[in-house]
Scaffold this motif. Structure first.
Motif, PDB file in Angstrom:
ATOM      1  N   LEU A  43      44.359  48.845  52.466  1.00 61.14           N
ATOM      2  CA  LEU A  43      42.982  48.522  51.788  1.00 61.14           C
ATOM      3  C   LEU A  43      42.258  49.636  51.060  1.00 61.14           C
ATOM      4  N   VAL A  44      42.615  50.688  51.677  1.00 61.45           N
ATOM      5  CA  VAL A  44      41.813  51.705  50.917  1.00 61.45           C
ATOM      6  C   VAL A  44      42.445  52.187  49.531  1.00 61.45           C
ATOM      7  N   HIS A  45      43.781  52.030  49.527  1.00 62.04           N
ATOM      8  CA  HIS A  45      44.445  52.312  48.497  1.00 62.04           C
ATOM      9  C   HIS A  45      44.215  51.170  47.413  1.00 62.04           C
ATOM     10  N   LEU A  46      44.261  49.882  47.684  1.00 59.29           N
ATOM     11  CA  LEU A  46      44.107  48.853  46.962  1.00 59.29           C
ATOM     12  C   LEU A  46      42.465  48.900  46.464  1.00 59.29           C
ATOM     13  N   ASN A  61      40.510  51.314  45.650  1.00 62.14           N
ATOM     14  CA  ASN A  61      40.532  52.701  45.026  1.00 62.14           C
ATOM     15  C   ASN A  61      41.385  52.393  43.712  1.00 62.14           C
ATOM     16  N   ARG A  62      42.036  51.469  43.691  1.00 61.68           N
ATOM     17  CA  ARG A  62      42.887  51.126  42.462  1.00 61.68           C
ATOM     18  C   ARG A  62      44.088  52.061  42.494  1.00 61.68           C
ATOM     19  N   LEU A  63      44.519  52.791  43.356  1.00 61.04           N
ATOM     20  CA  LEU A  63      45.675  53.675  43.516  1.00 61.04           C
ATOM     21  C   LEU A  63      47.158  53.029  43.299  1.00 61.04           C
ATOM     22  N   TYR A  64      46.962  51.543  43.606  1.00 58.60           N
ATOM     23  CA  TYR A  64      47.683  50.770  43.023  1.00 58.60           C
ATOM     24  C   TYR A  64      47.115  49.359  42.977  1.00 58.60           C
ATOM     25  N   ASP A  65      47.631  48.372  42.131  1.00 56.70           N
ATOM     26  CA  ASP A  65      46.988  47.086  42.108  1.00 56.70           C
ATOM     27  C   ASP A  65      47.912  46.055  42.932  1.00 56.70           C
ATOM     28  N   LEU A  66      47.549  44.845  43.281  1.00 56.12           N
ATOM     29  CA  LEU A  66      48.025  43.716  43.540  1.00 56.12           C
ATOM     30  C   LEU A  66      49.059  43.265  42.580  1.00 56.12           C
ATOM     31  N   PRO A  67      50.087  42.907  42.944  1.00 54.26           N
ATOM     32  CA  PRO A  67      50.852  42.280  41.840  1.00 54.26           C
ATOM     33  C   PRO A  67      50.429  40.953  41.275  1.00 54.26           C
ATOM     34  N   ASP A  68      50.862  40.777  40.232  1.00 53.38           N
ATOM     35  CA  ASP A  68      50.324  39.300  39.527  1.00 53.38           C
ATOM     36  C   ASP A  68      50.676  38.149  40.454  1.00 53.38           C
ATOM     37  N   GLY A  69      49.632  37.244  40.534  1.00 58.63           N
ATOM     38  CA  GLY A  69      49.926  36.180  41.272  1.00 58.63           C
ATOM     39  C   GLY A  69      49.706  36.172  42.997  1.00 58.63           C
ATOM     40  N   CYS A  70      49.248  37.401  43.244  1.00 53.86           N
ATOM     41  CA  CYS A  70      49.204  37.858  44.838  1.00 53.86           C
ATOM     42  C   CYS A  70      47.712  37.782  45.081  1.00 53.86           C
ATOM     43  N   GLY A 114      31.757  39.309  42.625  1.00 52.84           N
ATOM     44  CA  GLY A 114      32.652  38.331  42.074  1.00 52.84           C
ATOM     45  C   GLY A 114      33.314  38.837  40.791  1.00 52.84           C
ATOM     46  N   VAL A 115      33.321  40.092  40.526  1.00 52.22           N
ATOM     47  CA  VAL A 115      34.164  40.749  39.456  1.00 52.22           C
ATOM     48  C   VAL A 115      35.498  41.490  40.066  1.00 52.22           C
ATOM     49  N   ASP A 116      36.864  40.916  39.384  1.00 52.34           N
ATOM     50  CA  ASP A 116      38.090  41.371  39.682  1.00 52.34           C
ATOM     51  C   ASP A 116      37.968  42.896  39.653  1.00 52.34           C
ATOM     52  N   ILE A 117      38.252  43.491  40.513  1.00 54.20           N
ATOM     53  CA  ILE A 117      38.315  45.266  40.397  1.00 54.20           C
ATOM     54  C   ILE A 117      39.216  45.521  39.387  1.00 54.20           C
ATOM     55  N   ARG A 118      40.169  44.919  38.883  1.00 45.04           N
ATOM     56  CA  ARG A 118      41.081  45.212  37.702  1.00 45.04           C
ATOM     57  C   ARG A 118      40.392  45.307  36.397  1.00 45.04           C
ATOM     58  N   ASP A 119      39.153  44.628  36.430  1.00 45.64           N
ATOM     59  CA  ASP A 119      38.531  44.649  35.250  1.00 45.64           C
ATOM     60  C   ASP A 119      37.273  45.633  35.246  1.00 45.64           C
ATOM     61  N   ILE A 120      37.366  46.434  36.352  1.00 45.09           N
ATOM     62  CA  ILE A 120      36.271  47.793  36.494  1.00 45.09           C
ATOM     63  C   ILE A 120      37.141  48.804  36.035  1.00 45.09           C
ATOM     64  N   ASP A 121      36.497  49.593  35.184  1.00 46.42           N
ATOM     65  CA  ASP A 121      36.972  50.824  34.888  1.00 46.42           C
ATOM     66  C   ASP A 121      37.362  51.937  36.173  1.00 46.42           C
ATOM     67  N   ARG A 122      38.391  52.478  36.348  1.00 47.37           N
ATOM     68  CA  ARG A 122      38.982  53.081  37.597  1.00 47.37           C
ATOM     69  C   ARG A 122      38.005  54.064  37.968  1.00 47.37           C
ATOM     70  N   TYR A 135      34.850  54.629  37.109  1.00 42.63           N
ATOM     71  CA  TYR A 135      33.576  53.991  37.471  1.00 42.63           C
ATOM     72  C   TYR A 135      33.636  53.701  38.854  1.00 42.63           C
ATOM     73  N   LEU A 136      34.775  52.826  39.153  1.00 45.34           N
ATOM     74  CA  LEU A 136      34.932  52.124  40.432  1.00 45.34           C
ATOM     75  C   LEU A 136      35.040  53.268  41.644  1.00 45.34           C
ATOM     76  N   ARG A 137      35.775  54.165  41.353  1.00 47.32           N
ATOM     77  CA  ARG A 137      36.211  55.462  42.368  1.00 47.32           C
ATOM     78  C   ARG A 137      34.788  56.143  42.552  1.00 47.32           C
ATOM     79  N   SER A 138      33.906  55.970  41.401  1.00 45.41           N
ATOM     80  CA  SER A 138      32.617  56.860  41.638  1.00 45.41           C
ATOM     81  C   SER A 138      31.651  56.188  42.697  1.00 45.41           C
ATOM     82  N   GLN A 139      31.945  54.930  42.901  1.00 46.99           N
ATOM     83  CA  GLN A 139      31.196  54.148  43.626  1.00 46.99           C
ATOM     84  C   GLN A 139      31.489  53.918  45.142  1.00 46.99           C
ATOM     85  N   ILE A 140      32.649  54.462  45.276  1.00 45.75           N
ATOM     86  CA  ILE A 140      33.174  54.369  46.394  1.00 45.75           C
ATOM     87  C   ILE A 140      33.440  55.599  47.565  1.00 45.75           C
TER      88      ILE A 140
END
Length: 178
Positions: A3-6, A8-17, A24-32, A34-39
């Motif tokens: 969960l921590v890695h996901l 922080n987008r150290l890796y993303d969920l594979p497509d379709g998973c 409500g915003v997919d974290i893949r649509d958030i700049d990495r 910026y996202l990491r600065s909020q966590i």
């Protein structure tokens, strides 16, 4: 933890998973970045620098006023321990925090994560070195912050019972599922 890695987008969920959303915003649509600065993250084995407690807490925020450092330490329930040291917040913790107990190190790491005022705090076994009473105090203090989303990863069932969750996910190995 996965969960921590996901998050922080150290890796993303594979497509379709599936997807992970924040507000409500997919974290893949958030700049990495910026996202990491909020966590903020607190791990079971926190790393402390050879310097003072004040420096260790304030290191993540360039202009940390002493009042901000003290407030973060109060929320992390480590302020009274620090006040008991001869040099207080100027106490040198030594390489990797050798002069502090495991619980004191974890609480200083929690204070360091809090001072940056991030909106999400991941605590991955970050209170495991605390006795039950101090762990309870820290968790209640963190849960009392309405501007903080707390993700508490723990193997202790008592932690799950104390927290107030919108949802609880129990992760089990596939072979354990009915």
């Amino acid at each position: 933890s996965t969960l921590v890695h996901l998050l922080n987008r150290l890796y993303d969920l594979p497509d379709g998973c599936g997807k992970i959303t924040i507000g409500g915003v997919d974290i893949r649509d958030i700049d990495r970045q910026y996202l990491r600065s909020q966590i903020g993250m607190v791990l079971q084995e926190p790393f402390l620098y050879s310097g003072s407690i004040k420096e260790n807490v304030g290191i993540t925020k360039e202009s940390s006023a002493f009042d901000d450092i003290r407030e973060a330490c109060e929320i992390a329930c480590v302020d009274s321990a620090i006040d008991s040291f001869t040099d207080g917040y100027e106490t040198i913790v030594g390489e990797r925090g050798v002069t502090l107990s495991g619980g004191q190190k974890q609480r200083v790491a929690i204070a360091r994560a809090l001072i940056h005022e991030r909106s999400i705090l991941l605590v991955d076994e970050g209170t495991s070195a605390l006795d039950a009473q101090n762990a309870d105090l820290v968790e209640k203090s963190l849960l009392a912050n309405p501007n903080l989303t707390l993700i508490l990863i723990s193997h202790h069932l008592s932690d799950k019972r104390k927290a107030q969750f919108d949802c609880v996910y129990e992760l089990m190995p596939t072979s354990s599922r009915a």
